[in-house]
Design a protein around this motif. Structure first.
Motif, PDB file in Angstrom:
ATOM      1  N   GLY A 221      16.688   3.583  57.028  1.00 30.60           N
ATOM      2  CA  GLY A 221      15.717   2.710  57.675  1.00 30.60           C
ATOM      3  C   GLY A 221      15.949   1.244  57.384  1.00 30.60           C
ATOM      4  O   GLY A 221      16.458   0.876  56.327  1.00 30.60           O
ATOM      5  N   LEU A 222      15.571   0.399  58.329  1.00 31.31           N
ATOM      6  CA  LEU A 222      15.708  -1.050  58.198  1.00 31.31           C
ATOM      7  C   LEU A 222      14.332  -1.695  58.223  1.00 31.31           C
ATOM      8  O   LEU A 222      13.511  -1.392  59.087  1.00 31.31           O
ATOM      9  N   PHE A 223      14.068  -2.596  57.276  1.00 33.28           N
ATOM     10  CA  PHE A 223      12.812  -3.345  57.293  1.00 33.28           C
ATOM     11  C   PHE A 223      12.689  -4.072  58.628  1.00 33.28           C
ATOM     12  O   PHE A 223      13.665  -4.635  59.137  1.00 33.28           O
ATOM     13  N   CYS A 224      11.493  -4.095  59.186  1.00 36.26           N
ATOM     14  CA  CYS A 224      11.321  -4.787  60.472  1.00 36.26           C
ATOM     15  C   CYS A 224       9.868  -5.231  60.642  1.00 36.26           C
ATOM     16  O   CYS A 224       8.960  -4.402  60.722  1.00 36.26           O
ATOM     17  N   ASP A 225       9.672  -6.544  60.698  1.00 32.65           N
ATOM     18  CA  ASP A 225       8.351  -7.078  61.001  1.00 32.65           C
ATOM     19  C   ASP A 225       8.149  -7.188  62.507  1.00 32.65           C
ATOM     20  O   ASP A 225       7.092  -6.875  63.035  1.00 32.65           O
ATOM     21  N   GLU A 226       9.205  -7.615  63.207  1.00 30.84           N
ATOM     22  CA  GLU A 226       9.175  -7.654  64.654  1.00 30.84           C
ATOM     23  C   GLU A 226      10.596  -7.753  65.188  1.00 30.84           C
ATOM     24  O   GLU A 226      11.494  -8.251  64.515  1.00 30.84           O
ATOM     25  N   ALA A 227      10.807  -7.227  66.381  1.00 35.26           N
ATOM     26  CA  ALA A 227      12.097  -7.309  67.048  1.00 35.26           C
ATOM     27  C   ALA A 227      11.931  -8.185  68.298  1.00 35.26           C
ATOM     28  O   ALA A 227      10.807  -8.495  68.713  1.00 35.26           O
ATOM     29  N   TYR A 228      13.050  -8.545  68.898  1.00 33.00           N
ATOM     30  CA  TYR A 228      13.018  -9.546  69.964  1.00 33.00           C
ATOM     31  C   TYR A 228      13.715  -9.071  71.228  1.00 33.00           C
ATOM     32  O   TYR A 228      14.648  -8.275  71.176  1.00 33.00           O
ATOM     33  N   GLN A 229      13.217  -9.565  72.350  1.00 30.99           N
ATOM     34  CA  GLN A 229      13.909  -9.401  73.620  1.00 30.99           C
ATOM     35  C   GLN A 229      14.896 -10.553  73.732  1.00 30.99           C
ATOM     36  O   GLN A 229      14.501 -11.718  73.772  1.00 30.99           O
ATOM     37  N   LEU A 230      16.186 -10.247  73.755  1.00 34.61           N
ATOM     38  CA  LEU A 230      17.192 -11.306  73.790  1.00 34.61           C
ATOM     39  C   LEU A 230      18.065 -11.170  75.027  1.00 34.61           C
ATOM     40  O   LEU A 230      19.183 -10.661  74.986  1.00 34.61           O
ATOM     41  N   GLY A 231      17.521 -11.607  76.148  1.00 35.05           N
ATOM     42  CA  GLY A 231      18.285 -11.691  77.378  1.00 35.05           C
ATOM     43  C   GLY A 231      18.845 -13.094  77.560  1.00 35.05           C
ATOM     44  O   GLY A 231      18.817 -13.920  76.645  1.00 35.05           O
ATOM     45  N   ILE A 232      19.341 -13.381  78.735  1.00 36.21           N
ATOM     46  CA  ILE A 232      19.928 -14.696  79.018  1.00 36.21           C
ATOM     47  C   ILE A 232      18.903 -15.806  78.831  1.00 36.21           C
ATOM     48  O   ILE A 232      19.184 -16.853  78.237  1.00 36.21           O
ATOM     49  N   THR A 233      17.686 -15.594  79.336  1.00 39.61           N
ATOM     50  CA  THR A 233      16.649 -16.617  79.215  1.00 39.61           C
ATOM     51  C   THR A 233      16.323 -16.901  77.759  1.00 39.61           C
ATOM     52  O   THR A 233      16.214 -18.064  77.334  1.00 39.61           O
ATOM     53  N   GLU A 234      16.192 -15.837  76.975  1.00 40.34           N
ATOM     54  CA  GLU A 234      15.856 -15.995  75.564  1.00 40.34           C
ATOM     55  C   GLU A 234      17.010 -16.658  74.797  1.00 40.34           C
ATOM     56  O   GLU A 234      16.788 -17.468  73.896  1.00 40.34           O
ATOM     57  N   GLN A 235      18.228 -16.329  75.174  1.00 42.10           N
ATOM     58  CA  GLN A 235      19.391 -16.963  74.562  1.00 42.10           C
ATOM     59  C   GLN A 235      19.346 -18.476  74.774  1.00 42.10           C
ATOM     60  O   GLN A 235      19.550 -19.261  73.846  1.00 42.10           O
ATOM     61  N   LEU A 236      19.071 -18.886  75.990  1.00 47.09           N
ATOM     62  CA  LEU A 236      19.028 -20.319  76.306  1.00 47.09           C
ATOM     63  C   LEU A 236      17.912 -21.023  75.544  1.00 47.09           C
ATOM     64  O   LEU A 236      18.088 -22.154  75.074  1.00 47.09           O
ATOM     65  N   ARG A 237      16.767 -20.354  75.405  1.00 47.87           N
ATOM     66  CA  ARG A 237      15.653 -20.956  74.657  1.00 47.87           C
ATOM     67  C   ARG A 237      16.040 -21.199  73.205  1.00 47.87           C
ATOM     68  O   ARG A 237      15.743 -22.261  72.639  1.00 47.87           O
ATOM     69  N   LEU A 238      16.697 -20.215  72.594  1.00 43.90           N
ATOM     70  CA  LEU A 238      17.117 -20.359  71.202  1.00 43.90           C
ATOM     71  C   LEU A 238      18.176 -21.446  71.062  1.00 43.90           C
ATOM     72  O   LEU A 238      18.134 -22.249  70.114  1.00 43.90           O
ATOM     73  N   GLU A 239      19.122 -21.483  71.974  1.00 41.94           N
ATOM     74  CA  GLU A 239      20.181 -22.499  71.919  1.00 41.94           C
ATOM     75  C   GLU A 239      19.592 -23.906  72.036  1.00 41.94           C
ATOM     76  O   GLU A 239      19.986 -24.825  71.297  1.00 41.94           O
ATOM     77  N   GLN A 240      18.649 -24.069  72.951  1.00 38.72           N
ATOM     78  CA  GLN A 240      18.044 -25.382  73.153  1.00 38.72           C
ATOM     79  C   GLN A 240      17.201 -25.792  71.957  1.00 38.72           C
ATOM     80  O   GLN A 240      17.238 -26.947  71.514  1.00 38.72           O
ATOM     81  N   ALA A 241      16.446 -24.841  71.402  1.00 44.06           N
ATOM     82  CA  ALA A 241      15.579 -25.160  70.262  1.00 44.06           C
ATOM     83  C   ALA A 241      16.398 -25.518  69.032  1.00 44.06           C
ATOM     84  O   ALA A 241      16.035 -26.421  68.264  1.00 44.06           O
TER      85      ALA A 241
END
Length: 370
Positions: A221-241
């Motif tokens: 098992g892996l500790f997990c508080d939350e996981a993320y949706q990482l599509g193209i839109t989310e990738q761009l948001r992270l890159e810009q931030a």
């Protein structure tokens, strides 16, 4: 196969998937695939959906084993002696891989990869269901070699459908090679590496005595508080931030917060408001932080820098961990106080996650009017 349940996947859609409570654990798809029914599949975002409604026999198993319906959880936890706040704990310690080729690719101490390499090398497992990063996505694979495992090393904060792959492989090998050594070798000797809800779904199947849970020799098992949706839109948001390019990411770490490590030495921590936008809605309904129903759980929370926190939960997990210690894994000189502090930190986040899930479910009841 029919159960006493009067529910079906239609009910699962109405009660869990459509309200946004689904964690995309793919347990429902896993069972349906392993049985060869073929009624369900995972969609483009990892969500369970009908592939062919006409093939559904309305057995009710998908609804019964779902972590979010909670119908099996009490029985499963009782069977595994798992109690709040963080499940069964035989031992809590820290570890890291001895091999530099593992630690250089690891998010924390590389303990998961080192353990799996050892179990594979000593033929204690046939292979491992792990997740491999492919661009901005994460793909489940059956790792059967050291190369496969090393390619899958490191944390990636998105869900992939390991249980669905397990179900698919189970059906494929059972039908095509049931008399061969391949099927006989793997069907009871696979390590499964997954998130808390994925492990709960498979453990629920184990409680019922149904496939494909019998293929799993070790739950990691892996500790997990939350996981993320990482599509193209989310990738761009992270890159810009963070003002970086995706190809410059070396690794992700996630102990108390998500950190993105870049090849220029920078470490980017996405702001909370952005993380909340990226996080899967279903994570808010999940009550388990530390993969409480695994045989052995791993994470970065509470560990010294460069090490992994290890929670051994079952006799099976203890045997696997002890066989790797001193060979491929090392433990630091640690005080009782360090381990107690780590356990308190895990218990604290575990309680917070349960409280968050309770609030989420109350909101859902208020909205639905049930």
């Amino acid at each position: 196969m029919r159960t006493n349940s009067t529910k079906s996947f239609h009910d699962l859609m109405a009660e869990v998937i459509e309200p946004g409570l689904c964690s995309n654990c793919s347990g429902c798809v896993s069972f349906c695939s392993a049985m060869g029914y073929g009624a369900l599949e995972t969609g483009p975002e990892g969500e369970p959906r009908f592939r062919n409604p006409a093939l559904c026999i309305e057995c009710g198993i998908c609804h019964l084993i779902c972590p979010e319906t909670g119908l099996m959880e009490a029985d499963t936890r009782a069977r595994l002696n798992s109690q709040a706040p963080m499940g069964a704990v035989r031992n809590l310690t820290f570890a890291r891989a001895k091999a530099p080729e593992v630690t250089c690719m690891a998010s924390h101490g590389g303990a998961v990869t080192a353990l799996l390499l050892h179990l594979l090398d000593t033929k204690q497992i046939y292979g491992a269901i792990v997740n491999r990063r492919e661009g901005i996505h994460r793909k489940p694979v059956l790792a059967r070699s050291a190369k496969d495992l090393l390619l899958s090393a490191g944390h990636y904060p998105a869900v992939s459908n390991g249980p669905a792959l397990l179900g698919e492989l189970y059906q494929t090998l059972s039908v095509r090679e049931c008399a061969g050594s391949l099927a006989q070798g793997w069907l009871h000797k696979v390590a499964f590496v997954g998130l808390p809800d994925q492990i709960l779904a498979l453990r629920n199947m184990e409680t019922l005595g149904i496939i494909p849970s019998d293929a799993v020799a070790l739950y990691v098992g892996l500790f997990c508080d939350e996981a993320y949706q990482l599509g193209i839109t989310e990738q761009l948001r992270l890159e810009q931030a963070g003002k970086f390019n995706w190809e410059n990411i070396l690794r992700f770490t996630c102990a108390e917060e998500l950190k993105i490590h870049l090849d220029d030495g920078r470490v980017v921590t996405p702001p909370e408001r952005l993380r909340k936008k990226l996080s899967m809605k279903g994570c808010s309904a999940c009550t388990d932080y530390s993969a409480e129903l695994a045989d052995i759980s791993f994470g970065g929370l509470g560990a010294p820098n460069g090490w992994t926190t290890v929670v051994v939960r079952t006799e099976r997990g203890q045997k696997a961990f002890q066989s790797a210690c001193g060979t491929v894994l090392e433990e630091p000189s640690q005080s009782l106080r360090q381990r107690q502090e780590a356990q308190r930190a895990i218990e604290g986040i575990s309680r917070r996650k349960r409280e968050r899930a309770a609030g989420m479910r109350q909101e859902q009841v208020a909205v639905s009017g049930v």
